[in-house]
Scaffold this motif. Structure first.
Motif, PDB file in Angstrom:
ATOM      1  N   THR A 182       0.814  -1.218   0.000  1.00 55.38           N
ATOM      2  CA  THR A 182       0.000   0.000   0.000  1.00 55.38           C
ATOM      3  C   THR A 182       0.841   1.258   0.000  1.00 55.38           C
ATOM      4  N   HIS A 183       2.158   1.118   0.144  1.00 53.04           N
ATOM      5  CA  HIS A 183       3.049   2.279   0.192  1.00 53.04           C
ATOM      6  C   HIS A 183       3.150   2.888  -1.202  1.00 53.04           C
ATOM      7  N   PRO A 184       2.910   4.184  -1.392  1.00 55.86           N
ATOM      8  CA  PRO A 184       2.988   4.787  -2.726  1.00 55.86           C
ATOM      9  C   PRO A 184       4.407   4.780  -3.264  1.00 55.86           C
ATOM     10  N   ARG A 185       4.500   4.669  -4.581  1.00 58.01           N
ATOM     11  CA  ARG A 185       5.787   4.711  -5.254  1.00 58.01           C
ATOM     12  C   ARG A 185       5.946   6.034  -5.978  1.00 58.01           C
ATOM     13  N   ALA A 186       7.180   6.394  -6.237  1.00 59.46           N
ATOM     14  CA  ALA A 186       7.451   7.633  -6.955  1.00 59.46           C
ATOM     15  C   ALA A 186       6.903   7.551  -8.370  1.00 59.46           C
ATOM     16  N   ALA A 187       6.404   8.656  -8.873  1.00 63.59           N
ATOM     17  CA  ALA A 187       5.856   8.713 -10.231  1.00 63.59           C
ATOM     18  C   ALA A 187       6.998   8.662 -11.238  1.00 63.59           C
ATOM     19  N   THR A 188       6.768   7.959 -12.356  1.00 56.82           N
ATOM     20  CA  THR A 188       7.769   7.925 -13.439  1.00 56.82           C
ATOM     21  C   THR A 188       7.138   8.595 -14.660  1.00 56.82           C
ATOM     22  N   PHE A 189       7.889   9.464 -15.288  1.00 59.23           N
ATOM     23  CA  PHE A 189       7.415  10.197 -16.468  1.00 59.23           C
ATOM     24  C   PHE A 189       8.258   9.821 -17.668  1.00 59.23           C
ATOM     25  N   ASP A 190       7.611   9.588 -18.816  1.00 55.81           N
ATOM     26  CA  ASP A 190       8.334   9.227 -20.050  1.00 55.81           C
ATOM     27  C   ASP A 190       8.590  10.448 -20.891  1.00 55.81           C
TER      28      ASP A 190
END
Length: 84
Positions: free
Chosen positions: A76-84
């Protein structure tokens, strides 16, 4: 053990009684119903004054090696957003 409470008037009139109570544990002195002072055994004062020490002191304690810690990330821990 719970702290014993005395009024400031009792503190002024019966200091011997307060000292005897303080040998058994914490004594709180109140004035108009509010705590104004704490009296405690000298050994307890010295241990408070000594402080917590350092992280290295804590890691050197007996039994620390037997502590198991789980470092896995919960789902349930959020992950960092990845942008392409």
């Amino acid at each position: 053990m719970a702290a014993r409470t005395f009024t400031s008037r009792e503190f002024n009139r019966e200091p011997s009684r307060i000292k005897r109570a303080a040998t058994e544990g914490l004594v709180v002195i109140t004035e108009r119903g509010k705590p104004i002072m704490a009296v405690l055994p000298y050994g307890a004062y010295e241990s408070l004054r000594a402080g917590a020490g350092t992280i290295l002191d804590a890691l050197d304690m007996d039994g620390v090696g037997e502590i198991e810690i789980d470092f896995t990330r919960p789902p349930t821990h959020p992950r960092a957003a990845t942008f392409d």
